[in-house]
Design an enzyme around this catalytic site. Structure first.
Site, mmCIF file in Angstrom:
data_model
loop_
_atom_site.group_PDB
_atom_site.id
_atom_site.type_symbol
_atom_site.label_atom_id
_atom_site.label_comp_id
_atom_site.label_asym_id
_atom_site.label_seq_id
_atom_site.Cartn_x
_atom_site.Cartn_y
_atom_site.Cartn_z
ATOM 1 C CG ASP A 13 -1.827 -1.221 1.236
ATOM 2 O OD1 ASP A 13 -2.253 -1.663 0.154
ATOM 3 O OD2 ASP A 13 -2.059 -1.752 2.338
ATOM 4 C CE LYS A 16 2.291 -2.375 -4.486
ATOM 5 N NZ LYS A 16 2.184 -2.264 -3.017
ATOM 6 N N GLY A 40 -4.678 -4.293 -3.537
ATOM 7 C CA GLY A 40 -5.677 -3.238 -3.644
ATOM 8 C C GLY A 40 -4.972 -1.967 -4.029
ATOM 9 C CG HIS A 41 -3.025 -1.686 -7.047
ATOM 10 N ND1 HIS A 41 -1.961 -1.812 -6.191
ATOM 11 C CD2 HIS A 41 -3.017 -2.799 -7.805
ATOM 12 C CE1 HIS A 41 -1.339 -2.960 -6.436
ATOM 13 N NE2 HIS A 41 -1.970 -3.580 -7.409
ATOM 14 C CD GLN A 223 0.417 -9.069 -2.972
ATOM 15 O OE1 GLN A 223 1.004 -9.656 -3.852
ATOM 16 N NE2 GLN A 223 -0.833 -8.680 -3.118
HETATM 17 P P1 GDP Z 1 -0.720 0.202 -3.596
HETATM 18 O O1 GDP Z 1 -1.268 -1.026 -2.952
HETATM 19 O O2 GDP Z 1 0.754 0.344 -3.455
HETATM 20 O O3 GDP Z 1 -1.171 0.343 -5.020
HETATM 21 O O4 GDP Z 1 -1.319 1.439 -2.796
HETATM 22 P P2 GDP Z 1 -2.849 1.641 -2.301
HETATM 23 O O5 GDP Z 1 -3.644 2.129 -3.446
HETATM 24 O O6 GDP Z 1 -3.323 0.472 -1.541
HETATM 25 O O7 GDP Z 1 -2.639 2.774 -1.221
HETATM 26 C C1 GDP Z 1 -2.067 4.002 -1.523
HETATM 27 C C2 GDP Z 1 -3.086 5.125 -1.281
HETATM 28 O O8 GDP Z 1 -2.394 6.355 -1.192
HETATM 29 C C3 GDP Z 1 -4.104 5.310 -2.378
HETATM 30 O O9 GDP Z 1 -5.333 5.652 -1.791
HETATM 31 C C4 GDP Z 1 -3.562 6.461 -3.204
HETATM 32 O O10 GDP Z 1 -4.573 7.234 -3.857
HETATM 33 C C5 GDP Z 1 -2.902 7.286 -2.149
HETATM 34 N N1 GDP Z 1 -1.730 8.058 -2.572
HETATM 35 C C6 GDP Z 1 -0.764 7.701 -3.454
HETATM 36 N N2 GDP Z 1 0.205 8.640 -3.488
HETATM 37 C C7 GDP Z 1 -0.155 9.591 -2.604
HETATM 38 C C8 GDP Z 1 0.445 10.816 -2.147
HETATM 39 O O11 GDP Z 1 1.530 11.196 -2.564
HETATM 40 N N3 GDP Z 1 -0.240 11.516 -1.185
HETATM 41 C C9 GDP Z 1 -1.432 11.120 -0.692
HETATM 42 N N4 GDP Z 1 -2.027 11.869 0.244
HETATM 43 N N5 GDP Z 1 -2.018 9.985 -1.088
HETATM 44 C C10 GDP Z 1 -1.388 9.235 -2.017
HETATM 45 P P1 IMO Z 2 -0.953 -4.207 -2.244
HETATM 46 O O1 IMO Z 2 -0.572 -4.709 -3.611
HETATM 47 C C1 IMO Z 2 -0.945 -4.823 2.056
HETATM 48 C C2 IMO Z 2 -1.077 -8.966 3.500
HETATM 49 C C3 IMO Z 2 -2.322 -9.414 4.243
HETATM 50 C C4 IMO Z 2 -1.732 -10.448 5.179
HETATM 51 C C5 IMO Z 2 -0.654 -11.097 4.319
HETATM 52 C C6 IMO Z 2 -1.081 -12.410 3.663
HETATM 53 O O2 IMO Z 2 -2.238 -3.458 -2.196
HETATM 54 O O3 IMO Z 2 0.189 -3.492 -1.603
HETATM 55 P P2 IMO Z 2 -2.683 -12.978 1.644
HETATM 56 O O4 IMO Z 2 -4.151 -12.736 1.447
HETATM 57 O O5 IMO Z 2 -1.819 -12.372 0.583
HETATM 58 O O6 IMO Z 2 -2.367 -14.427 1.866
HETATM 59 O O7 IMO Z 2 -2.334 -12.254 3.037
HETATM 60 O O8 IMO Z 2 -0.306 -10.150 3.318
HETATM 61 N N1 IMO Z 2 -1.313 -8.394 2.163
HETATM 62 C C7 IMO Z 2 -1.224 -7.088 1.874
HETATM 63 N N2 IMO Z 2 -0.997 -6.021 2.668
HETATM 64 N N3 IMO Z 2 -1.078 -4.638 0.736
HETATM 65 C C8 IMO Z 2 -1.271 -5.690 -0.089
HETATM 66 O O9 IMO Z 2 -1.270 -5.577 -1.432
HETATM 67 C C9 IMO Z 2 -1.397 -6.991 0.473
HETATM 68 N N4 IMO Z 2 -1.609 -8.231 -0.035
HETATM 69 C C10 IMO Z 2 -1.540 -9.080 1.009
HETATM 70 O O10 IMO Z 2 -2.921 -8.349 4.940
HETATM 71 O O11 IMO Z 2 -1.079 -9.820 6.255
HETATM 72 MG MG MG Z 3 -2.840 -1.602 -1.740
#
Ligand code: GDP
Ligand code: IMO
Ligand code: MG
Length: 428
Positions: A13, A16, A40-41, A223
């Site tokens: 998270d 990316k 989850g992106h 991840q």
């Molecule tokens: P991922 O799993 O690496 O794709 O990241 P996620 O989408 O799960 O979580 C990143 C969150 O941060 C998302 O809600 C993005 O919209 C948000 N985000 C990304 N870059 C920035 C930033 O520079 N500032 C802020 N405030 N939010 C950001």
């Molecule tokens: P993104 O791509 C954050 C964590 C789960 C759990 C562990 C194993 O959005 O960064 P799983 O269901 O993969 O067997 O769970 O990994 N986990 C993540 N945490 N971001 C993710 O993906 C994750 N994908 C799995 O919370 O601790």
């Molecule tokens: Mg994510």
């Protein structure tokens, strides 16, 4: 042009999609090489917000060919659901290509994921419950079902029978659940065959040919490094190779083709699920980061655990992945703090340790050693060059860069696609 890999450098998270967006029009192919719909992106484009799970976030970039490669585990129902949702919003998904060698996630994987977690009790991993671990376990045990198996009903039936033979014993006798019928699973999988057929290809061949032709291929890791099955905080990890090496095995391109590895770090740290997290904040500072950074899981909605930036973790990620550039996201979330602590090393049993300890139990009770940096009060979300940032924000970035093992080439200052400060071109 090269193969470029994006990986999470913490526990996921990190944002990316920010780096994917930054490369935008310079990319020809975007490849998901590991994981499944546990990812989850969230991507914000103008007023539109997209939540993607199984599809790479690069699918939102016009003109790219999205590829789901062999290293991914595919819940086919989720795949078509996500494609339909994007199509309904006007996103062109027609170029998607899916590997014939990717494994599938079916009902028995999801059931086993949930049931085994429940039986682990206090030792549970906190998985996303999407069947990721059980599907990869079948792959390694050589009883997995691959996408190509859906095109031969006899083979599919034999394989499902083989997989369920043992699992039904477990489900009924150990976990007190009902047995799953072979017919039900086979019928469910076959219901997707005709829709899948036009998407399926030899993606390893396709990607190698693309690179030979001088195309730019972006490998988008799901991840993160600390969740990698080999290099993460095992057993509190996911079940795939989410580090840069996974891009090679997960797609069928030689490691020598990878020229850039972009590690994504948040300006602080978050984690979802169980496992060690030395800089975790269980006080109001942690609550502050969670609220201000909106740190709730995109996939499960769980509140993310929050903590300060951990430089040894960043250095470890730089080393394991061969990071050539860091992109730091969410610097804007730190605006308004008086002081910002950064973990520079740990204390383990009274001894100062500079690197992530190899012993899991040492890491479990590592106490962060913090250095404090002065904060800034200004809203930085409109900054588009490094000079636009307040002096203390610049100093924070420079201090982190000096101790994180690689240059920080871009800095996220807001959720929107263009809310980013670029210091160095990611491809040079
Ligand atoms: P991922 O799993 O690496 O794709 O990241 P996620 O989408 O799960 O979580 C990143 C969150 O941060 C998302 O809600 C993005 O919209 C948000 N985000 C990304 N870059 C920035 C930033 O520079 N500032 C802020 N405030 N939010 C950001
Ligand atoms: P993104 O791509 C954050 C964590 C789960 C759990 C562990 C194993 O959005 O960064 P799983 O269901 O993969 O067997 O769970 O990994 N986990 C993540 N945490 N971001 C993710 O993906 C994750 N994908 C799995 O919370 O601790
Ligand atoms: Mg994510």
């Amino acid at each position: 042009m090269p193969a470029i890999v994006i990986v999470g450098a913490q526990w996921g998270d990190e944002g990316k999609g920010k780096a994917t967006d930054l490369l935008g029009s310079r990319i020809d192919y975007v490849v998901k090489f590991n994981g499944g719909n546990n990812a989850g992106h969230t991507v914000v484009i103008g007023d539109e917000k997209y939540a993607l799970h199984l599809l790479p976030s690069g699918i939102l970039t016009d003109g790219v060919v999205p590829v789901i490669a062999n290293g991914v585990v595919i819940d086919i129902e989720v795949l078509f659901h996500e494609l339909a949702a994007l199509t309904a919003r006007g996103v062109d998904v027609s170029k998607l290509v899916v590997s014939a060698n990717a494994h599938v996630i079916t009902q028995y994987h999801r059931t086993l994921d949930k049931v085994t977690e429940r039986f682990l009790g206090k030792r549970q991993i906190g998985t996303t419950g999407r069947g990721i671990g059980p599907s990869y376990a079948d792959k390694i045990n050589r009883v997995g079902i691959r996408i190509q198996d859906l095109f031969d009903e006899n083979i599919l039936r034999q394989k499902v029978e083989g997989a369920l033979h043992q699992k039904n014993q477990l489900l009924v006798k150990l976990y007190n659940r009902r047995a799953i019928s072979v017919d039900e699973i086979v019928a469910d999988l076959l219901s997707y065959t005709e829709r899948l057929r036009p998407l399926v290809a030899d993606t390893g061949l396709l990607l190698n040919q693309a690179l030979d032709a001088g195309k730019t291929v972006l490998f988008e890791g799901g991840q993160a490094t600390m969740l990698d099955v080999d290099h993460g905080t095992y057993p509190f990890v996911t079940s795939s190779s989410s580090t840069a090496g996974g891009a090679s095995t997960g797609s069928g391109i030689g490691p020598g083709r990878i020229e850039r590895v972009i590690g994504i770090v948040k300006a602080y740290t978050t984690r979802v699920g169980s496992g060690p997290f030395p800089t975790e904040l269980l006080d109001e500072s942690g609550e502050y980061l969670r609220a201000k950074g909106f740190e709730f899981g995109t996939t499960t909605g769980r509140p993310r655990r929050t903590g300060w930036y951990d430089a040894p973790v960043a250095r470890y990620s730089a080393r394991v992945n061969g990071v050539t550039d860091f992109v730091m996201t969410k610097l804007d979330v730190l605006s308004g703090l008086e002081k910002i602590p950064v973990c520079v090393a740990y204390e383990v049993d009274g001894v100062r340790v500079e690197e992530v300890p190899v012993s899991q139990s040492d890491f479990h009770h590592a106490v962060p050693i913090y250095e404090e940096f002065p904060g800034w009060q200004e809203d930085i979300s409109a900054a588009r060059s490094f000079d636009d940032l307040p002096r203390n924000a610049q100093d924070y970035v420079l201090a982190i860069e000096a101790i994180s093992g690689c240059r920080i080439s871009a800095i996220g200052v807001g959720p929107e696609r263009d809310a980013i400060v670029v210091r160095h071109d990611l491809l040079n």
